[in-house]
Scaffold this active site. Sequence first.
Site, PDB file in Angstrom:
ATOM      1  N   ALA A  10     -11.101  44.989  23.481  1.00  0.00           N
ATOM      2  CA  ALA A  10     -11.656  43.867  24.252  1.00  0.00           C
ATOM      3  C   ALA A  10     -11.463  44.032  25.758  1.00  0.00           C
ATOM      4  O   ALA A  10     -12.436  44.014  26.535  1.00  0.00           O
ATOM      5  CB  ALA A  10     -11.016  42.563  23.775  1.00  0.00           C
ATOM      6  N   GLU A  32      -8.939  56.209  23.774  1.00  0.00           N
ATOM      7  CA  GLU A  32      -8.627  55.264  22.690  1.00  0.00           C
ATOM      8  C   GLU A  32      -7.994  56.061  21.555  1.00  0.00           C
ATOM      9  O   GLU A  32      -8.577  57.031  21.077  1.00  0.00           O
ATOM     10  CB  GLU A  32      -9.917  54.561  22.231  1.00  0.00           C
ATOM     11  CG  GLU A  32      -9.817  53.831  20.900  1.00  0.00           C
ATOM     12  CD  GLU A  32      -8.688  52.809  20.809  1.00  0.00           C
ATOM     13  OE1 GLU A  32      -8.587  51.930  21.676  1.00  0.00           O
ATOM     14  OE2 GLU A  32      -7.873  52.909  19.853  1.00  0.00           O
ATOM     15  N   SER A  38     -14.206  48.567  20.889  1.00  0.00           N
ATOM     16  CA  SER A  38     -14.803  47.241  20.958  1.00  0.00           C
ATOM     17  C   SER A  38     -15.018  46.616  19.576  1.00  0.00           C
ATOM     18  O   SER A  38     -16.133  46.286  19.195  1.00  0.00           O
ATOM     19  CB  SER A  38     -16.163  47.398  21.666  1.00  0.00           C
ATOM     20  OG  SER A  38     -16.526  46.214  22.281  1.00  0.00           O
ATOM     21  N   ALA A  40     -13.938  43.709  16.465  1.00  0.00           N
ATOM     22  CA  ALA A  40     -13.584  42.279  16.406  1.00  0.00           C
ATOM     23  C   ALA A  40     -12.354  42.074  15.531  1.00  0.00           C
ATOM     24  O   ALA A  40     -12.480  41.765  14.348  1.00  0.00           O
ATOM     25  CB  ALA A  40     -14.768  41.492  15.863  1.00  0.00           C
ATOM     26  N   CYS A  42     -10.515  39.666  15.468  1.00  0.00           N
ATOM     27  CA  CYS A  42     -10.462  38.267  15.029  1.00  0.00           C
ATOM     28  C   CYS A  42     -11.208  38.064  13.706  1.00  0.00           C
ATOM     29  O   CYS A  42     -10.946  37.101  12.981  1.00  0.00           O
ATOM     30  CB  CYS A  42     -11.067  37.352  16.093  1.00  0.00           C
ATOM     31  SG  CYS A  42     -10.420  37.701  17.736  1.00  0.00           S
ATOM     32  N   ASP A 281      -3.774  42.106  25.884  1.00  0.00           N
ATOM     33  CA  ASP A 281      -2.534  41.812  25.142  1.00  0.00           C
ATOM     34  C   ASP A 281      -1.327  42.642  25.571  1.00  0.00           C
ATOM     35  O   ASP A 281      -0.202  42.356  25.149  1.00  0.00           O
ATOM     36  CB  ASP A 281      -2.753  42.066  23.646  1.00  0.00           C
ATOM     37  CG  ASP A 281      -3.569  40.982  22.976  1.00  0.00           C
ATOM     38  OD1 ASP A 281      -4.103  40.111  23.680  1.00  0.00           O
ATOM     39  OD2 ASP A 281      -3.676  41.013  21.736  1.00  0.00           O
ATOM     40  N   LYS A 359      -5.846   8.422  15.530  1.00  0.00           N
ATOM     41  CA  LYS A 359      -6.762   8.751  14.440  1.00  0.00           C
ATOM     42  C   LYS A 359      -8.118   8.175  14.835  1.00  0.00           C
ATOM     43  O   LYS A 359      -8.202   7.004  15.246  1.00  0.00           O
ATOM     44  CB  LYS A 359      -6.268   8.119  13.145  1.00  0.00           C
ATOM     45  CG  LYS A 359      -7.133   8.452  11.958  1.00  0.00           C
ATOM     46  CD  LYS A 359      -6.561   7.855  10.680  1.00  0.00           C
ATOM     47  CE  LYS A 359      -7.508   8.114   9.526  1.00  0.00           C
ATOM     48  NZ  LYS A 359      -7.140   7.382   8.332  1.00  0.00           N
ATOM     49  N   TRP A 432     -17.330   5.234  21.841  1.00  0.00           N
ATOM     50  CA  TRP A 432     -16.051   5.679  22.406  1.00  0.00           C
ATOM     51  C   TRP A 432     -15.650   6.879  21.559  1.00  0.00           C
ATOM     52  O   TRP A 432     -15.234   6.733  20.407  1.00  0.00           O
ATOM     53  CB  TRP A 432     -14.973   4.592  22.295  1.00  0.00           C
ATOM     54  CG  TRP A 432     -15.186   3.445  23.230  1.00  0.00           C
ATOM     55  CD1 TRP A 432     -15.706   2.238  22.912  1.00  0.00           C
ATOM     56  CD2 TRP A 432     -14.859   3.400  24.627  1.00  0.00           C
ATOM     57  NE1 TRP A 432     -15.746   1.429  24.026  1.00  0.00           N
ATOM     58  CE2 TRP A 432     -15.225   2.121  25.094  1.00  0.00           C
ATOM     59  CE3 TRP A 432     -14.308   4.311  25.535  1.00  0.00           C
ATOM     60  CZ2 TRP A 432     -15.053   1.733  26.419  1.00  0.00           C
ATOM     61  CZ3 TRP A 432     -14.127   3.920  26.853  1.00  0.00           C
ATOM     62  CH2 TRP A 432     -14.495   2.645  27.292  1.00  0.00           C
TER      63      TRP A 432
HETATM   64  C1  LIG Z   1      -6.132  39.667  12.572  1.00  0.00           C
HETATM   65  C2  LIG Z   1      -6.287  39.164  13.966  1.00  0.00           C
HETATM   66  C3  LIG Z   1      -6.961  37.977  14.207  1.00  0.00           C
HETATM   67  C4  LIG Z   1      -7.108  37.507  15.509  1.00  0.00           C
HETATM   68  N1  LIG Z   1      -7.798  36.337  15.711  1.00  0.00           N
HETATM   69  C5  LIG Z   1      -7.976  35.891  16.976  1.00  0.00           C
HETATM   70  C6  LIG Z   1      -8.738  34.709  17.228  1.00  0.00           C
HETATM   71  O1  LIG Z   1      -9.250  34.071  16.303  1.00  0.00           O
HETATM   72  N2  LIG Z   1      -8.892  34.309  18.513  1.00  0.00           N
HETATM   73  C7  LIG Z   1      -8.349  35.010  19.567  1.00  0.00           C
HETATM   74  O2  LIG Z   1      -8.538  34.607  20.730  1.00  0.00           O
HETATM   75  N3  LIG Z   1      -7.632  36.141  19.352  1.00  0.00           N
HETATM   76  C8  LIG Z   1      -7.434  36.596  18.093  1.00  0.00           C
HETATM   77  N4  LIG Z   1      -6.731  37.746  17.877  1.00  0.00           N
HETATM   78  C9  LIG Z   1      -6.157  38.466  19.023  1.00  0.00           C
HETATM   79  C10 LIG Z   1      -7.171  39.420  19.617  1.00  0.00           C
HETATM   80  O3  LIG Z   1      -7.656  40.283  18.662  1.00  0.00           O
HETATM   81  C11 LIG Z   1      -6.513  40.203  20.745  1.00  0.00           C
HETATM   82  O4  LIG Z   1      -6.057  39.276  21.701  1.00  0.00           O
HETATM   83  C12 LIG Z   1      -7.465  41.174  21.411  1.00  0.00           C
HETATM   84  O5  LIG Z   1      -7.916  42.128  20.504  1.00  0.00           O
HETATM   85  C13 LIG Z   1      -6.752  41.862  22.568  1.00  0.00           C
HETATM   86  O6  LIG Z   1      -7.581  42.817  23.111  1.00  0.00           O
HETATM   87  P1  LIG Z   1      -6.967  44.031  23.955  1.00  0.00           P
HETATM   88  O7  LIG Z   1      -8.110  44.872  24.357  1.00  0.00           O
HETATM   89  O8  LIG Z   1      -6.055  43.521  24.986  1.00  0.00           O
HETATM   90  O9  LIG Z   1      -6.018  44.803  22.933  1.00  0.00           O
HETATM   91  P2  LIG Z   1      -6.288  45.485  21.532  1.00  0.00           P
HETATM   92  O10 LIG Z   1      -7.361  44.798  20.795  1.00  0.00           O
HETATM   93  O11 LIG Z   1      -4.956  45.602  20.888  1.00  0.00           O
HETATM   94  O12 LIG Z   1      -6.813  46.929  21.931  1.00  0.00           O
HETATM   95  C14 LIG Z   1      -6.006  47.870  22.540  1.00  0.00           C
HETATM   96  C15 LIG Z   1      -6.483  49.246  22.167  1.00  0.00           C
HETATM   97  O13 LIG Z   1      -5.674  50.201  22.825  1.00  0.00           O
HETATM   98  C16 LIG Z   1      -5.447  51.296  21.964  1.00  0.00           C
HETATM   99  N5  LIG Z   1      -4.213  51.963  22.412  1.00  0.00           N
HETATM  100  C17 LIG Z   1      -2.954  51.463  22.367  1.00  0.00           C
HETATM  101  N6  LIG Z   1      -2.090  52.346  22.924  1.00  0.00           N
HETATM  102  C18 LIG Z   1      -2.831  53.422  23.309  1.00  0.00           C
HETATM  103  C19 LIG Z   1      -2.501  54.652  23.942  1.00  0.00           C
HETATM  104  N7  LIG Z   1      -1.258  54.929  24.311  1.00  0.00           N
HETATM  105  N8  LIG Z   1      -3.503  55.541  24.161  1.00  0.00           N
HETATM  106  C20 LIG Z   1      -4.801  55.260  23.814  1.00  0.00           C
HETATM  107  N9  LIG Z   1      -5.152  54.092  23.205  1.00  0.00           N
HETATM  108  C21 LIG Z   1      -4.183  53.183  22.966  1.00  0.00           C
HETATM  109  C22 LIG Z   1      -5.326  50.667  20.584  1.00  0.00           C
HETATM  110  O14 LIG Z   1      -5.628  51.592  19.568  1.00  0.00           O
HETATM  111  C23 LIG Z   1      -6.338  49.523  20.670  1.00  0.00           C
HETATM  112  O15 LIG Z   1      -7.597  49.874  20.144  1.00  0.00           O
HETATM  113  C24 LIG Z   1      -6.570  38.240  16.580  1.00  0.00           C
HETATM  114  C25 LIG Z   1      -5.890  39.445  16.343  1.00  0.00           C
HETATM  115  C26 LIG Z   1      -5.760  39.907  15.052  1.00  0.00           C
HETATM  116  C27 LIG Z   1      -5.037  41.195  14.806  1.00  0.00           C
END
Ligand SMILES: Cc1cc2nc3c(=O)[nH]c(=O)nc-3n(C[C@H](O)[C@H](O)[C@H](O)COP(=O)(O)OP(=O)(O)OC[C@H]3O[C@@H](n4cnc5c(N)ncnc54)[C@H](O)[C@@H]3O)c2cc1C
Length: 443
Positions: A10, A32, A38, A40, A42, A281, A359, A432
């Site tokens: 993301a 990656e 990219s 999902a 979620c 994250d 409520k 309301w």
């Molecule tokens: C099951 C599940 C359900 C979720 N549901 C929700 C929801 O409903 N609503 C919501 O807002 N959020 C939700 N989330 C959280 C959301 O998925 C994350 O906040 C989001 O994916 C974060 O995106 P990101 O790009 O920061 O990190 P990530 O999605 O963790 O992507 C980071 C990428 O970096 C790669 N990486 C890591 N270290 C290295 C390295 N050293 N070298 C190369 N690549 C590396 C990883 O392989 C990964 O693909 C959920 C998460 C999960 C697991």
Amino acid sequence: MKTIIVGGDAAGMSAASKLKRLKQDSEIVVYEKGNYLSYASCGLPYYVADGTMEQRGLIQRTKQEFETAGIRPVLRHEVRQVIPEQKKITVKNLITGEIFDDSFDKLLIATGAHPVVPSLPGTELEGVHTLKTIDDAVALKNRLMPDNVRNIAVIGGGYIGVEVAEALAQTGRSIRIIQRPDVLIKNFDPEISSFAYRELERLGVEIKTGERLQAILGTSRVEAVVTDRGTYAADVVLLALGVAPSTEFIKDSGIELAENGAVIIDREMRTSLPDVYSAGDCAEVYHMVRMENAYIPLATTANKCGRIAGENLAGGHVSFAGTLGSAAIKVGKLELARTGLSESEARRLGLDVKTVLVKASDLPHYYPGASPLRIKLNYESGTRRILGAQGAGEKGVVLRIDIFAAAIANRMSADELGMLDLCYAPPFSTPWDAVHIATNAAK
Ligand SMILES: Cc1cc2nc3c(=O)[nH]c(=O)nc-3n(C[C@H](O)[C@H](O)[C@H](O)COP(=O)(O)OP(=O)(O)OC[C@H]3O[C@@H](n4cnc5c(N)ncnc54)[C@H](O)[C@@H]3O)c2cc1C
């Protein structure tokens, strides 16, 4: 100008796309370590439980699409080290094992977070899973396929644990959530999370709160989980104990990290080092109400911060307004949503918080399909500024909590929101609205 992005989900791909749109001539390389870009995350709980959902639907944009846009993603390559003073990274090709260096003008760390796995006996057994990537979801789905998989232990009752338990409860298996805290989804106040608790029980999910996992038993495959209160048969165990920032590889780089390992960034996504940015994250994020950084790993924030990082990597100075920790979850026939501060968070921060719990009905009682909803409002005594809101009900909860999010972002008081001109017609709301009722109940 060459930008390297570490992490292709993301935050990383939002940044890459924005940067490319703004600066067509920029060279962008994304490393990656996984098999997909990219994707999902979620959607994974629903993919695991739903036999009809297709894996490819979880991919928002393919490698080819990014390449066509002029971005160079490199999959199955893990970045092992960052040497900022030389503007260099060390990369391992996970297919061939080759290790090489690459250099950058600007760098974005967007490595996200990984599931926490406790150091307990048995976590390595076959049948013990975590859920983060598409590969994790495929592995868990395959594991659940045989008919003899009856008992599923979900360790952890946060968003992911509850979402998976809820989705699997519909498949007729025996699901048990085990967790140490006394309340489920502790980002919610107990008055609201208790609705999730009751709904899960209605769906047949057994909930064991206040129990600490001690071991997972089995010879080669998992057979049971042991807590400080008992032993429970388990054919599959899902560890859903939260996530930790994936920043181990930069801990000696000089990039400043918070105590939990999250990258400390400013509101422009800049780290403590020049030309090094971070988003998603793996990093902290500015919280609008707290007015300081917090660690709130959510997709909504990762996408926005990634996009802002892209603008700033292109030379901009865009500042993130801040997160409110807005989040929603479906539990059976209920929607639960929250935004801003919970009551306990507000108290921890020393705010003079007052609360109301109302409520209301989503539609007029005479209108077919009307259903009750509960709203809890947390507001500041004196100023009556809205600090947070949460809700539970069958319909219309997320919509209303989103209204509260807009109000909090604009620092509205309960009085102002209580008179806001919201839409009304019987098929949609009441004169309301529940939002008005909650804010006008705030004395
Ligand atoms: C099951 C599940 C359900 C979720 N549901 C929700 C929801 O409903 N609503 C919501 O807002 N959020 C939700 N989330 C959280 C959301 O998925 C994350 O906040 C989001 O994916 C974060 O995106 P990101 O790009 O920061 O990190 P990530 O999605 O963790 O992507 C980071 C990428 O970096 C790669 N990486 C890591 N270290 C290295 C390295 N050293 N070298 C190369 N690549 C590396 C990883 O392989 C990964 O693909 C959920 C998460 C999960 C697991």
